[in-house]
Design an enzyme around this catalytic site. Structure first.
Site, PDB file in Angstrom:
ATOM      1  N   ARG A  46      -5.673   1.633 -15.399  1.00 58.31           N
ATOM      2  CA  ARG A  46      -7.846   2.326 -15.101  1.00 58.31           C
ATOM      3  C   ARG A  46      -7.433   3.079 -14.296  1.00 58.31           C
ATOM      4  O   ARG A  46      -6.709   3.576 -12.892  1.00 58.31           O
ATOM      5  CB  ARG A  46      -8.612   1.553 -15.034  1.00 58.31           C
ATOM      6  CG  ARG A  46      -8.721   1.445 -13.419  1.00 58.31           C
ATOM      7  CD  ARG A  46      -9.576   0.287 -12.786  1.00 58.31           C
ATOM      8  NE  ARG A  46      -9.926   0.625 -11.335  1.00 58.31           N
ATOM      9  CZ  ARG A  46      -9.072  -0.233 -10.864  1.00 58.31           C
ATOM     10  NH1 ARG A  46      -8.623  -1.407 -10.573  1.00 58.31           N
ATOM     11  NH2 ARG A  46      -9.879   0.095  -9.567  1.00 58.31           N
ATOM     12  N   GLU A  97       3.563 -13.508   0.858  1.00 60.13           N
ATOM     13  CA  GLU A  97       4.698 -12.092   1.152  1.00 60.13           C
ATOM     14  C   GLU A  97       4.487 -12.425   2.679  1.00 60.13           C
ATOM     15  O   GLU A  97       4.376 -13.718   3.541  1.00 60.13           O
ATOM     16  CB  GLU A  97       3.669 -11.127   0.517  1.00 60.13           C
ATOM     17  CG  GLU A  97       3.877 -10.808  -0.761  1.00 60.13           C
ATOM     18  CD  GLU A  97       2.752  -9.582  -1.038  1.00 60.13           C
ATOM     19  OE1 GLU A  97       2.747  -8.996  -2.166  1.00 60.13           O
ATOM     20  OE2 GLU A  97       2.173  -9.326  -0.262  1.00 60.13           O
TER      21      GLU A  97
HETATM   22  C1  MV4 Z   1      -1.867  -7.759   2.524  1.00 58.62           C
HETATM   23  C2  MV4 Z   1      -2.153  -7.445   3.480  1.00 58.62           C
HETATM   24  C3  MV4 Z   1      -1.553  -7.324   4.619  1.00 58.62           C
HETATM   25  N1  MV4 Z   1       0.113  -8.001   3.830  1.00 58.62           N
HETATM   26  N2  MV4 Z   1      -1.010  -8.378   1.457  1.00 58.62           N
HETATM   27  C4  MV4 Z   1      -6.004  -7.155   0.899  1.00 58.62           C
HETATM   28  C5  MV4 Z   1      -6.883  -6.682  -1.004  1.00 58.62           C
HETATM   29  C6  MV4 Z   1      -5.489  -6.680  -1.844  1.00 58.62           C
HETATM   30  N3  MV4 Z   1      -5.401  -5.835  -2.868  1.00 58.62           N
HETATM   31  C7  MV4 Z   1      -4.016  -6.806  -0.985  1.00 58.62           C
HETATM   32  N4  MV4 Z   1      -4.705  -7.029   0.954  1.00 58.62           N
HETATM   33  C8  MV4 Z   1      -3.832  -7.237   1.675  1.00 58.62           C
HETATM   34  N5  MV4 Z   1      -2.794  -7.567   1.390  1.00 58.62           N
HETATM   35  C9  MV4 Z   1      -0.266  -8.211   2.700  1.00 58.62           C
HETATM   36  N6  MV4 Z   1       1.380  -8.951   2.524  1.00 58.62           N
HETATM   37  C10 MV4 Z   1      -3.500  -6.790   4.360  1.00 58.62           C
HETATM   38  C11 MV4 Z   1      -4.409  -6.885   2.812  1.00 58.62           C
HETATM   39  C12 MV4 Z   1      -5.728  -5.813   3.119  1.00 58.62           C
HETATM   40  C13 MV4 Z   1      -5.998  -5.226   3.048  1.00 58.62           C
HETATM   41  C14 MV4 Z   1      -5.228  -4.342   2.514  1.00 58.62           C
HETATM   42  C15 MV4 Z   1      -5.836  -3.092   1.893  1.00 58.62           C
HETATM   43  C16 MV4 Z   1      -6.795  -2.735   2.302  1.00 58.62           C
HETATM   44  C17 MV4 Z   1      -7.191  -2.907   2.361  1.00 58.62           C
HETATM   45  C18 MV4 Z   1      -6.943  -4.649   2.900  1.00 58.62           C
HETATM   46  C19 MV4 Z   1      -7.933  -5.363   3.866  1.00 58.62           C
HETATM   47  C20 MV4 Z   1      -7.544  -6.344   4.063  1.00 58.62           C
HETATM   48  C21 MV4 Z   1      -6.522  -6.256   3.879  1.00 58.62           C
END
Ligand code: MV4
Length: 457
Positions: A292, A200
């Site tokens: 959930r 992504e």
């Molecule tokens: C991302 C992102 C930035 N860009 N995807 C981390 C957990 C997973 N559920 C998805 N995550 C992330 N995906 C893209 N394309 C940054 C994160 C991320 C994050 C997302 C939600 C809550 C906390 C986070 C902490 C670090 C990175």
């Protein structure tokens, strides 16, 4: 309606499900490990069955043991809570084969959403906005480079079997791509037994915003608005709130409308959470779906007056949404915040098991505490560290914060360390109070403190 259900969980969420059962006139059967003999979920259930030794694999994750207990107690349904077996499609299948209703979506949909790349492709197909990214699984570093050129750097590769932050790598240059790609692939293969990766566009400082839905088995879906969950550390949420200060009614209605249509098309039922990342232009992009009930569901309950756990049970019993939720459209009222109180050292974040020697739970106007903790009770070392969810509701965000701050002052836990001091500091933080939050908030917040500590010494 069910007469008797089994709760395949422990701690505060097991107790929360028991509350719903009592209100619905359903008998609740608890299961417990040897470490949880004296737990409140055992005390307040109508029946309780010991299913094994403390270790998760031998107790709460032991599918034959859980199913045996359900058969012995002769229950009609199983509520899995969150974590543990709640998103295990095989467990949902075994329930079906055993003639026990799994309180959740179909095993097929659970499996689909567990495969993150398939979830992404499905959401795209039904019209939910997703980030620019790869079409399907990427099988080589060469292919990854092609996608990175199409999407534009920086990009992120994610494990399709992952979620919650494991098996991800950020890629900022073409030079580092092959190494990062192979590292993610082997990490995913080792952690999940599946090295499938997708890509992504990487969002630098996203907010984590998720939408709560309820869907029945008759194709009816409603959106209950969003929760802001950006305050997290190492993918563990610390503070959640509803609504988000950056989602206006127009955006809420637009995303809610898309979800109602698309989840009906997917054949989703049960409570569900659709996770989005929000970029600096306040655009929302789907990342994952949780099939959930979630830890942070109380903030939605406080702002909508909908009981999500009772709704899950009624949906599983075959009821229609309009019979469960009688006010249309659902009204949103005020603002709610949740602090996850963990049994851990507030600065070192190390787990803190042991006996609670003294306990005062706060109450009063606008306060809700979901917990299975009690004075003289023991927090075992085998399970996750969440011991209480402190929730505050107010007419607006400011009132919710002030209620939370005073409730934290009145929350006393002695004998173990908790995150209460950390939460007090977050509530007092200027950026938090201004709503200036994103997923990097805790890094900045803890960085500042560590710097101050260093200056002091
Ligand atoms: C991302 C992102 C930035 N860009 N995807 C981390 C957990 C997973 N559920 C998805 N995550 C992330 N995906 C893209 N394309 C940054 C994160 C991320 C994050 C997302 C939600 C809550 C906390 C986070 C902490 C670090 C990175």
């Amino acid at each position: 309606m069910f007469k008797k259900i089994l709760i395949a969980n422990r701690g505060e969420i097991a107790l929360r499900v028991i509350c719903a059962c009592k209100e619905l006139g359903i008998k609740a059967v608890a299961i417990y490990s040897e470490a949880d003999r004296n737990s409140l979920h055992v005390r307040f259930a109508d029946e309780a069955i010991c299913i094994g030794p403390p270790r998760l694999a031998e107790s709460y994750l032991n599918i034959p043991a859980v199913i045996s207990a359900a058969e012995i107690a002769n229950v009609e349904a199983i509520h899995p809570g969150y974590g543990l077996l709640s998103e295990n499609a095989n467990f949902a299948e075994v329930c079906r084969e055993s003639g026990i209703k799994f309180i959740g979506p179909s095993p097929e949909v659970t499996r689909l959403m567990g495969e993150k790349e398939k979830a992404r492709a499905t959401m795209k197909k039904v019209g939910v906005p997703i980030l620019p990214g790869s079409d399907g699984i990427i099988s080589s570093a060469e292919e990854a480079l092609e996608w990175a050129k199409t999407i534009g750097l920086p990009v992120i590769v994610k494990a399709s079997a992952g979620g919650g932050g494991r098996g991800m790598r950020i890629i900022r240059s073409a030079e580092e791509l092959p190494n990062q790609f192979h590292a993610a692939q082997s990490e995913a293969a080792a952690a999940f037994g599946n090295g499938d990766l997708y890509m992504e566009k990487f969002i630098e400082r996203p907010r984590h915003i998720e939408f709560q839905v309820l869907a029945d088995e008759h194709g009816n879906v409603i959106s209950l608005g969003e929760r802001e969950c950006s305050i997290q550390r190492r993918h563990q949420k610390l503070v959640e709130e509803a609504p988000s200060v950056v989602v206006d009614q127009e955006l809420r209605d637009r995303i809610g409308g898309i979800l109602v249509k698309s989840l009906a098309e997917i054949g989703y039922w049960n409570a569900g959470t659709i996770e989005f990342l929000m970029d600096e232009d306040r655009r929302l992009y789907f990342i994952e779906m949780n099939t959930r009930i979630q830890v942070e569901h109380p903030v939605t309950e406080m702002t909508t007056d909908v009981d999500l756990v009772k709704s899950q049970i009624l949906i599983a019993a075959g009821e229609k949404l309009h019979e469960i939720i009688t006010d249309h459209p659902v009204c949103f009222r005020g603002h709610a915040i949740e602090c996850r109180i963990n049994a851990e050292h507030p600065e070192r974040f190390t787990p803190s098991a042991g006996k609670i020697t003294a306990l005062n739970l706060p109450g009063g106007t606008g306060i809700r505490v979901d917990t299975a903790a009690y004075a003289e009770g023991v927090i075992p070392p085998y399970y996750d560290s969440l011991i209480a969810k402190l929730c505050a509701h107010g007419r607006d965000r400011e009132e919710a914060i002030s209620r939370m701050a005073r409730a934290l002052d009145m929350f006393v836990v002695e004998g173990i360390h908790t995150s209460i001091p950390l939460h007090k500091r977050i509530m007092a933080d200027e950026d938090f109070r201004a709503g200036n939050i994103d997923t990097k908030f805790m890094e900045r917040f803890l960085g500042q403190t560590n710097h101050k500590e260093a200056v002091k010494q």
